[in-house]
Every structure is written in C-alpha cells, then in structure tokens.
Design a protein around this motif. Sequence first.
Motif, PDB file in Angstrom:
ATOM      1  N   VAL A 206     -16.035  37.195-105.170  1.00 31.69           N
ATOM      2  CA  VAL A 206     -15.690  36.947-106.195  1.00 31.69           C
ATOM      3  C   VAL A 206     -13.484  36.700-105.519  1.00 31.69           C
ATOM      4  O   VAL A 206     -13.603  38.162-105.547  1.00 31.69           O
TER       5      VAL A 206
ATOM      6  N   ARG B 254     -15.343  37.391-113.318  1.00 37.20           N
ATOM      7  CA  ARG B 254     -16.346  37.862-112.444  1.00 37.20           C
ATOM      8  C   ARG B 254     -17.661  38.339-113.046  1.00 37.20           C
ATOM      9  O   ARG B 254     -18.564  38.346-111.960  1.00 37.20           O
TER      10      ARG B 254
ATOM     11  N   CYS C 132     -21.792  39.249-102.516  1.00 36.42           N
ATOM     12  CA  CYS C 132     -21.298  37.999-103.116  1.00 36.42           C
ATOM     13  C   CYS C 132     -19.962  38.142-103.592  1.00 36.42           C
ATOM     14  O   CYS C 132     -19.211  39.360-103.720  1.00 36.42           O
TER      15      CYS C 132
ATOM     16  N   VAL D 108     -20.139  35.687-113.114  1.00 32.73           N
ATOM     17  CA  VAL D 108     -20.624  35.328-111.407  1.00 32.73           C
ATOM     18  C   VAL D 108     -21.552  37.062-111.600  1.00 32.73           C
ATOM     19  O   VAL D 108     -22.290  36.215-110.793  1.00 32.73           O
TER      20      VAL D 108
ATOM     21  N   ALA E  21     -16.396  32.072-106.081  1.00 28.12           N
ATOM     22  CA  ALA E  21     -17.028  33.092-105.528  1.00 28.12           C
ATOM     23  C   ALA E  21     -17.963  32.382-104.657  1.00 28.12           C
ATOM     24  O   ALA E  21     -18.666  31.121-103.938  1.00 28.12           O
TER      25      ALA E  21
END
Length: 192
Positions: free
Chosen positions: A139, A95, A137, A98, A130
């Motif tokens: 995840v 995470r 966004c 990302v 993702a």
Amino acid sequence: MGIHHRQWDGNRPRFHRDDRSVHRRNGKHHRLQVPLTPSLRGGHPPRNATGRLMYPLAIIAILLGLLATFSFVEPQASLRNHSERALAVNFCIYRTAVSDYVRTHPDIASVPANALELPTGYRSIRNWQAKISGGYCYVYGEASQDEVFAIRELMGNSVLIGRNVNSRLSPSGIAVAASIPAGNVVSIVSLP
C-alpha cells in the motif's frame, strides 16, 4: 501667536512668548513666562510626570507586540502538525481496508479500489494505491518525510512501514517492489 524674544533673568537667558497673555498677581497684570528651550548654561527643563510614564508604556507595547507575534506563529505550526496527522489517519484507514480485503480474499492478483470497504464519507487525501507483487501487498502513495514519520508514529513505528529509498524501506531496509515510485510512503501487508 506672538513674537519670541529673549529676556535676561539675572545671569540666565530665558525664552518667552510674547502673546499678550497676562494674569493678575496682587492686582497687577503680569506676562506669563513660558520657557521654550533649556538655558544656555546646560540646564534641562523640569521633567513632567508624562515623561516618566512613557517608558513603561513603551515596554508594555513591545511585550504585547511580541506576544501577538508568537501567538500567531504557534497556530501555524499546530496546523501543520494537524494536517500531517490527518494524512496519517487517512492513509491508515485505506491501509486497513486493503488489509481486510486481502485477508478475506485469498489467492488474489490485485486489489480493486471499488471493492474496499471504506467508512461512509471517507475521501482519500492522496492517491493511495495497492499492488500485489512477490507474495506481498504494498500500500503506497506520495507523502513528505514528515508525513511518513506521522504515519509510522500512528502505526507504532512498525518496521513494515516507511519511505521507499532505492527500492528499500527506510528506515528498516526491507526490499520493496521496484515498480513503487521512490520517495513514496509504503506499507507492506502479508498475504494469507
């Protein structure tokens, strides 16, 4: 072994072994008398020291057995907690990678997995994904309820992390993209 026969000693019958065992007393041979059963009048044979030692030994054996059982059960629970913690750390590393990618690359439509800057030697425990949808966004990936709890705990119980239940983030109730599978752990990352 000899033959067992009954001898009368006054009013009490006693059983003796006729094995021709003798010993000397005052220069005469006498047969050894060994009682085999308690008397018929309800008496009990004398207790020996080994009978009294058996009770504490039995209690010690039981306590050692219980101690061994409990020491075996506790490590299994501890291993389960460690595996949940390892999965939570693994998800949070992904995470974070990302989130860093999204912050440094504005106006993106997707997050390519090979573009993420993950630590050397990192191996994903689950198939983390993702997805960019609706200005956010997401995840996400498969996780049990206990694993989701461990992830939330590691992330400070953020309202942006939870389990997808009916396209809502549980426990906060924030809406998530409908394309994310139900039951998955979901973390929402804001786009810049």
